[in-house]
Write a protein that holds these residues in place. Structure first.
Motif, PDB file in Angstrom:
ATOM      1  N   VAL A  68       0.835  -1.197   0.000  1.00  0.00           N
ATOM      2  CA  VAL A  68       0.000   0.000   0.000  1.00  0.00           C
ATOM      3  C   VAL A  68       0.871   1.248   0.000  1.00  0.00           C
ATOM      4  O   VAL A  68       0.707   2.152  -0.803  1.00  0.00           O
ATOM      5  CB  VAL A  68      -0.963   0.005   1.203  1.00  0.00           C
ATOM      6  CG1 VAL A  68      -1.776   1.293   1.233  1.00  0.00           C
ATOM      7  CG2 VAL A  68      -1.876  -1.215   1.160  1.00  0.00           C
ATOM      8  N   ASN A  69       1.795   1.317   0.949  1.00  0.00           N
ATOM      9  CA  ASN A  69       2.732   2.447   0.979  1.00  0.00           C
ATOM     10  C   ASN A  69       3.883   2.149   1.936  1.00  0.00           C
ATOM     11  O   ASN A  69       3.822   1.223   2.755  1.00  0.00           O
ATOM     12  CB  ASN A  69       2.039   3.756   1.396  1.00  0.00           C
ATOM     13  CG  ASN A  69       1.390   3.653   2.759  1.00  0.00           C
ATOM     14  OD1 ASN A  69       0.221   3.278   2.871  1.00  0.00           O
ATOM     15  ND2 ASN A  69       2.131   3.955   3.826  1.00  0.00           N
ATOM     16  N   ALA A  88       0.853  -3.190   3.918  1.00  0.00           N
ATOM     17  CA  ALA A  88       0.393  -4.039   2.822  1.00  0.00           C
ATOM     18  C   ALA A  88      -0.969  -4.637   3.156  1.00  0.00           C
ATOM     19  O   ALA A  88      -1.423  -4.606   4.299  1.00  0.00           O
ATOM     20  CB  ALA A  88       1.406  -5.151   2.556  1.00  0.00           C
ATOM     21  N   MET A  89      -1.592  -5.163   2.120  1.00  0.00           N
ATOM     22  CA  MET A  89      -2.849  -5.896   2.272  1.00  0.00           C
ATOM     23  C   MET A  89      -2.621  -7.345   1.894  1.00  0.00           C
ATOM     24  O   MET A  89      -1.980  -7.640   0.885  1.00  0.00           O
ATOM     25  CB  MET A  89      -3.933  -5.289   1.388  1.00  0.00           C
ATOM     26  CG  MET A  89      -4.470  -3.954   1.869  1.00  0.00           C
ATOM     27  SD  MET A  89      -5.307  -4.061   3.477  1.00  0.00           S
ATOM     28  CE  MET A  89      -6.640  -5.212   3.091  1.00  0.00           C
ATOM     29  N   GLY A  93      -5.783  -9.534   5.907  1.00  0.00           N
ATOM     30  CA  GLY A  93      -6.116  -8.146   6.190  1.00  0.00           C
ATOM     31  C   GLY A  93      -4.888  -7.249   6.142  1.00  0.00           C
ATOM     32  O   GLY A  93      -3.813  -7.660   5.695  1.00  0.00           O
ATOM     33  N   PRO A  94      -5.011  -6.011   6.636  1.00  0.00           N
ATOM     34  CA  PRO A  94      -3.885  -5.075   6.609  1.00  0.00           C
ATOM     35  C   PRO A  94      -2.790  -5.512   7.581  1.00  0.00           C
ATOM     36  O   PRO A  94      -3.076  -6.065   8.652  1.00  0.00           O
ATOM     37  CB  PRO A  94      -4.517  -3.747   7.026  1.00  0.00           C
ATOM     38  CG  PRO A  94      -5.728  -4.119   7.804  1.00  0.00           C
ATOM     39  CD  PRO A  94      -6.234  -5.393   7.198  1.00  0.00           C
ATOM     40  N   LEU A  95      -1.544  -5.258   7.214  1.00  0.00           N
ATOM     41  CA  LEU A  95      -0.414  -5.608   8.062  1.00  0.00           C
ATOM     42  C   LEU A  95       0.797  -4.763   7.694  1.00  0.00           C
ATOM     43  O   LEU A  95       0.819  -4.114   6.643  1.00  0.00           O
ATOM     44  CB  LEU A  95      -0.061  -7.091   7.938  1.00  0.00           C
ATOM     45  CG  LEU A  95       0.619  -7.574   6.643  1.00  0.00           C
ATOM     46  CD1 LEU A  95       1.274  -8.917   6.885  1.00  0.00           C
ATOM     47  CD2 LEU A  95      -0.381  -7.689   5.493  1.00  0.00           C
ATOM     48  N   ALA A  96       1.783  -4.770   8.568  1.00  0.00           N
ATOM     49  CA  ALA A  96       3.080  -4.158   8.263  1.00  0.00           C
ATOM     50  C   ALA A  96       4.043  -5.288   7.928  1.00  0.00           C
ATOM     51  O   ALA A  96       4.055  -6.324   8.607  1.00  0.00           O
ATOM     52  CB  ALA A  96       3.583  -3.357   9.448  1.00  0.00           C
TER      53      ALA A  96
END
Length: 305
Positions: free
Chosen positions: A39-40, A60-61, A65-68
């Motif tokens: 994602v960024n 990231a996705m 789900g969303p994570l680092a």
């Protein structure tokens, strides 16, 4: 954070993040056991750890789900690595409140000898079970990496198959170059991949071997004219200049100028080294700013007193 200073003469500081600025997702999807879409970038400092910045942290996705995602690149064995990684994970989680997926990618010449976990249990309520993924590039199969759909990662070929590369040396490195050239990458991407491969080769091979393999390729393909080369080269140059200004030492600019000229021309006659050391800050900055416009050593005379 790894600062690559290859034996081939590429003495300016370059980080893995700089080298793979356009291939972060490929690194993640090849070396992790999850599939994720970046994602960024996440900007984070670690004020209480040995290295203040991690190598690469992104949001990231994934299917979960969303994570680092945190990729750490290591060029030597470090028995303290699990403690460092745990502190990194806690700082990232504290800052972004995201679950953290971590990978340590080992680039070293020797066999990897690091733990990938911390574990203990005391009584019924006190316990620690912390783990992260460890990848030893030297144990990766050459054909596996060569045939990956993530063809930009072919630049890592000089670091894989430790037994074969130690046995065949120059022959092995030539095969790496040939396989990058034979890839489906476009011409510009091949130049960038070859430049990265030369830098990574500096972690393993001596200068003579690297020069024997890469000098002809550099001339044939014009690697130093590629956008990827110039972006990374200029980033290293800018970093060095900023450090020089911070430290307030004119000697830093002298050293940077000499290193850049050696990289560009392979050799720098002693007479020019002496003259460069005699220049003031303005002249040194002019040389650095115009490094890509200087095509012959004799053109240095236009700048030097």
């Amino acid at each position: 954070m790894i600062f690559l200073q290859p034996k081939s003469g590429n003495r300016y500081d370059i980080t893995i993040k700089d080298l793979f600025a356009d291939g972060t997702e490929d690194l993640i999807n090849y070396f992790s056991d999850i599939r994720a879409t970046v994602v960024n970038d996440l900007k984070i400092e670690f004020p209480q750890v040995e290295t203040r910045f991690s190598d690469l942290v992104v949001e990231a996705m994934s299917e979960q789900g969303p994570l680092a995602i945190h990729l750490e690149f290591q060029s030597h064995n470090d028995r303290e690595m699990p403690y460092r990684m745990l502190r990194y994970a806690l700082e990232i989680h504290k800052t972004y409140r995201l679950p953290v997926y971590q990978v340590v990618i080992y680039l070293g010449q020797r066999e990897m000898n690091m733990a990938g976990q911390l574990h203990y249990r005391l009584g019924t309520e006190n316990m620690l079970d912390y783990r992260y993924r460890l990848v030893d590039l030297g144990k990766l199969n050459y054909e596996e990496l060569r045939n990956t759909p993530y063809q930009q990662l072919r630049s890592l070929l000089p670091l894989v198959d430790r037994e074969k590369r130690n046995r065949d040396k120059e022959k092995f490195l030539r095969q790496c170059v040939e396989d990058i050239i034979a890839s489906n990458l476009d011409q510009e991407a091949k130049k960038t991949a070859l430049f990265r491969a030369e830098i990574f080769a500096g972690l393993i091979y001596d200068k003579q071997t690297i020069d024997a393999v890469f000098q002809e390729v550099e001339k044939m393909l014009g690697i130093e004219e590629s956008a990827g080369y110039q972006r990374i080269f200029e980033k290293g140059m800018k970093k060095g200049m900023e450090e020089g200004r911070k430290e307030g030492r004119e000697e830093s600019l002298v050293d940077i100028t000499i290193r850049l000229l050696i990289k560009k021309f392979r050799k720098l006659p002693k007479e020019y080294v002496v003259r460069i050391k005699e220049q003031d800050t303005y002249v040194l900055q002019q040389l650095i700013d115009n490094i890509f416009d200087i095509n012959e050593l004799s053109e240095l005379d236009d700048y030097l007193h």
